[in-house]
Design an enzyme around this catalytic site. Sequence first.
Site, PDB file in Angstrom:
ATOM      1  N   ASN A   9      16.373 -20.717 -53.553  1.00  0.00           N
ATOM      2  CA  ASN A   9      17.725 -20.119 -53.847  1.00  0.00           C
ATOM      3  C   ASN A   9      17.794 -20.712 -55.483  1.00  0.00           C
ATOM      4  O   ASN A   9      18.163 -21.807 -55.710  1.00  0.00           O
ATOM      5  CB  ASN A   9      18.644 -21.113 -52.918  1.00  0.00           C
ATOM      6  CG  ASN A   9      19.951 -20.679 -53.175  1.00  0.00           C
ATOM      7  OD1 ASN A   9      20.314 -19.692 -54.205  1.00  0.00           O
ATOM      8  ND2 ASN A   9      20.945 -21.347 -52.656  1.00  0.00           N
ATOM      9  N   LYS A  11      20.450 -20.066 -57.300  1.00  0.00           N
ATOM     10  CA  LYS A  11      21.868 -20.121 -57.497  1.00  0.00           C
ATOM     11  C   LYS A  11      22.012 -19.329 -58.707  1.00  0.00           C
ATOM     12  O   LYS A  11      21.678 -18.325 -59.136  1.00  0.00           O
ATOM     13  CB  LYS A  11      22.442 -21.586 -57.463  1.00  0.00           C
ATOM     14  CG  LYS A  11      21.828 -22.302 -56.115  1.00  0.00           C
ATOM     15  CD  LYS A  11      22.316 -23.539 -55.809  1.00  0.00           C
ATOM     16  CE  LYS A  11      21.558 -23.888 -54.483  1.00  0.00           C
ATOM     17  NZ  LYS A  11      22.357 -25.405 -54.234  1.00  0.00           N
ATOM     18  N   HIS A  95      26.322 -19.645 -47.144  1.00  0.00           N
ATOM     19  CA  HIS A  95      25.914 -20.755 -47.967  1.00  0.00           C
ATOM     20  C   HIS A  95      27.082 -21.869 -48.270  1.00  0.00           C
ATOM     21  O   HIS A  95      28.467 -21.329 -48.432  1.00  0.00           O
ATOM     22  CB  HIS A  95      25.223 -20.575 -49.297  1.00  0.00           C
ATOM     23  CG  HIS A  95      24.837 -21.613 -50.018  1.00  0.00           C
ATOM     24  ND1 HIS A  95      25.322 -22.674 -50.529  1.00  0.00           N
ATOM     25  CD2 HIS A  95      23.329 -22.084 -50.019  1.00  0.00           C
ATOM     26  CE1 HIS A  95      24.543 -23.715 -51.038  1.00  0.00           C
ATOM     27  NE2 HIS A  95      23.233 -23.379 -50.845  1.00  0.00           N
ATOM     28  N   GLU A  97      28.332 -23.755 -50.491  1.00  0.00           N
ATOM     29  CA  GLU A  97      28.888 -23.614 -51.424  1.00  0.00           C
ATOM     30  C   GLU A  97      29.949 -22.168 -51.753  1.00  0.00           C
ATOM     31  O   GLU A  97      30.821 -22.354 -52.191  1.00  0.00           O
ATOM     32  CB  GLU A  97      27.795 -23.311 -52.821  1.00  0.00           C
ATOM     33  CG  GLU A  97      27.231 -24.520 -53.356  1.00  0.00           C
ATOM     34  CD  GLU A  97      25.789 -24.581 -53.804  1.00  0.00           C
ATOM     35  OE1 GLU A  97      25.312 -23.477 -54.264  1.00  0.00           O
ATOM     36  OE2 GLU A  97      25.046 -25.743 -53.693  1.00  0.00           O
ATOM     37  N   GLU A 167      21.471 -26.251 -43.356  1.00  0.00           N
ATOM     38  CA  GLU A 167      21.551 -27.179 -44.734  1.00  0.00           C
ATOM     39  C   GLU A 167      22.831 -28.239 -44.661  1.00  0.00           C
ATOM     40  O   GLU A 167      23.740 -27.754 -44.736  1.00  0.00           O
ATOM     41  CB  GLU A 167      21.836 -26.185 -45.959  1.00  0.00           C
ATOM     42  CG  GLU A 167      20.637 -25.169 -45.803  1.00  0.00           C
ATOM     43  CD  GLU A 167      20.780 -24.732 -47.534  1.00  0.00           C
ATOM     44  OE1 GLU A 167      19.996 -24.881 -48.161  1.00  0.00           O
ATOM     45  OE2 GLU A 167      21.862 -24.077 -47.725  1.00  0.00           O
ATOM     46  N   GLY A 173      21.707 -30.596 -52.962  1.00  0.00           N
ATOM     47  CA  GLY A 173      21.991 -31.134 -54.301  1.00  0.00           C
ATOM     48  C   GLY A 173      22.185 -32.262 -54.645  1.00  0.00           C
ATOM     49  O   GLY A 173      22.759 -32.870 -55.822  1.00  0.00           O
ATOM     50  N   SER A 213      17.908 -30.634 -50.843  1.00  0.00           N
ATOM     51  CA  SER A 213      17.166 -31.831 -51.412  1.00  0.00           C
ATOM     52  C   SER A 213      15.517 -31.907 -50.787  1.00  0.00           C
ATOM     53  O   SER A 213      15.160 -32.879 -50.802  1.00  0.00           O
ATOM     54  CB  SER A 213      17.625 -33.114 -51.340  1.00  0.00           C
ATOM     55  OG  SER A 213      19.055 -33.197 -52.127  1.00  0.00           O
TER      56      SER A 213
HETATM   57  P1  PGA Z   1      18.997 -28.119 -53.097  1.00  0.00           P
HETATM   58  O1  PGA Z   1      19.864 -26.741 -52.686  1.00  0.00           O
HETATM   59  O2  PGA Z   1      17.671 -28.043 -52.588  1.00  0.00           O
HETATM   60  O3  PGA Z   1      19.090 -28.212 -54.614  1.00  0.00           O
HETATM   61  O4  PGA Z   1      19.518 -29.464 -52.200  1.00  0.00           O
HETATM   62  C1  PGA Z   1      19.409 -26.034 -51.527  1.00  0.00           C
HETATM   63  C2  PGA Z   1      20.458 -25.067 -51.327  1.00  0.00           C
HETATM   64  O5  PGA Z   1      21.575 -25.270 -51.408  1.00  0.00           O
HETATM   65  O6  PGA Z   1      20.054 -24.110 -50.714  1.00  0.00           O
END
Ligand code: PGA
Length: 251
Positions: A9, A11, A95, A97, A167, A173, A213
């Site tokens: 991803n 982003k 997601h 976010e 997630e 993150g 993460s």
């Molecule tokens: P991350 O993000 O691996 O940076 O924690 C995962 C995601 O948001 O899909």
Amino acid sequence: MRKKIVIANWKMNLNIQEGILLFEEIQKEVLLNNFNPIIILAVPHTHINSISEKLSSNIYISAQDCSIYENGAYTGDISAEILYSVGAKYVILGHSERRKYYAENNLLLSKKVSIALKNNLKVIYCCGETISDRESNTYFEVIENQIKESLFHLNNDEIKNIIIAYEPVWAIGTGLTASSFQAQEVHLFIRNLIEKNFNKNIADELSILYGGSCNPKNSSELFSKNDIDGGLIGGASLNSNDFIKIINSIK
Ligand code: PGA
């Protein structure tokens, strides 16, 4: 046998030159090695076309969102049909976010899921609890609602085109990762939920990925669990070496 899958991803990172460079590094490795998992790159909308034209391996390209509308006067929005027409085969929906910054809720997401499937995109549907949901021990309920309200309107054929990504919001993150025990517990819960509403065969075949993460240091432990079928990788997918190591850690 259900499929093992690793998804990058990206982003809102990497301009088109940087994106193509990273894609080419990954594609080189994919052509050299016979990786077992399916590899999907969720890239910014603007990169889908150019990267799809450079595909000479079995990597799949995903979008990171799509419009709730089929087409029409929705300035700035991008429809599932347009995404498919430029080479996307998947779309990430739900997601955290997008839930947080764009107030996307389960009802809206149920509509986006249907529009995406209708336009030939497979859906990577994200769910996961916040830190307060976990601390108040309501995380099963939160995840159950996210899945029920956005996916349970699908029929048995449609649900086969869904990948679920668990997630935990507190792990995205942040450098904090769910332990393999915590992740496995939720993955099994999700699989049982799918079995109850659909059937055992569908639940057994559904790929459920962990995200939050995930990195080359913790991926093999996470992926060793029975119900964890791969990962949705954010930060660590922006570096081809780390991403390839994560792919290689799937048995
Ligand atoms: P991350 O993000 O691996 O940076 O924690 C995962 C995601 O948001 O899909």
